[in-house]
Design a protein around this motif. Structure first.
Motif, short mmCIF file in Angstrom:
data_model
loop_
_atom_site.label_atom_id
_atom_site.label_comp_id
_atom_site.label_asym_id
_atom_site.label_seq_id
_atom_site.Cartn_x
_atom_site.Cartn_y
_atom_site.Cartn_z
N HIS A 57 -19.83 -155.30 21.44
CA HIS A 57 -20.94 -154.74 20.43
C HIS A 57 -21.90 -155.90 19.69
CE1 HIS A 57 -23.15 -151.82 18.07
NE2 HIS A 57 -22.71 -153.00 17.03
N GLU A 58 -21.21 -156.87 19.40
CA GLU A 58 -21.77 -157.93 18.66
C GLU A 58 -22.84 -158.67 19.71
OE1 GLU A 58 -21.84 -159.08 15.65
OE2 GLU A 58 -21.02 -157.25 14.88
N THR A 61 -25.81 -156.24 20.66
CA THR A 61 -26.83 -156.29 19.31
C THR A 61 -27.38 -157.29 19.34
OG1 THR A 61 -25.19 -154.97 18.07
CG2 THR A 61 -27.03 -156.04 16.79
N GLU A 66 -30.68 -153.83 17.28
CA GLU A 66 -29.73 -152.85 16.89
C GLU A 66 -30.37 -151.36 17.49
OE1 GLU A 66 -28.74 -152.38 12.98
OE2 GLU A 66 -28.76 -154.61 12.76
N GLU A 67 -31.44 -151.33 18.08
CA GLU A 67 -31.90 -149.97 18.50
C GLU A 67 -31.72 -150.33 20.05
OE1 GLU A 67 -35.02 -148.39 16.82
OE2 GLU A 67 -34.17 -149.21 14.72
#
Length: 68
Positions: A57-58, A61, A66-67
């Motif tokens: 996830h990091e 991102t 983030e979007e």
């Protein structure tokens, strides 16, 4: 002498909407919550996401924002 089970109040499954329709929702009082309650949970609670999934996830991102 009666059984301890016969002395306990009967519980029923009911929704807040059903209680409200009967005019009883305002009679529901949640128990007080203290910091010690959170401390007890944090003592045994484990992460729900693995470290590897968090790293994925990091990276996502950082690459896509983030979007996404």
């Amino acid at each position: 002498m009666g059984s301890m089970w016969t002395q306990r109040p009967v519980s029923v499954r009911i929704t807040m909407q059903e209680l409200a329709a009967q005019g009883l929702a305002s009679k529901i009082v949640p128990p007080p919550i203290a910091k010690s309650d959170f401390d007890k949970v944090l003592a045994w609670q484990r992460p729900t996401v693995s470290k590897a999934d968090h790293e994925v996830h990091e990276r996502f991102t950082k690459e896509f924002g983030e979007e996404g």
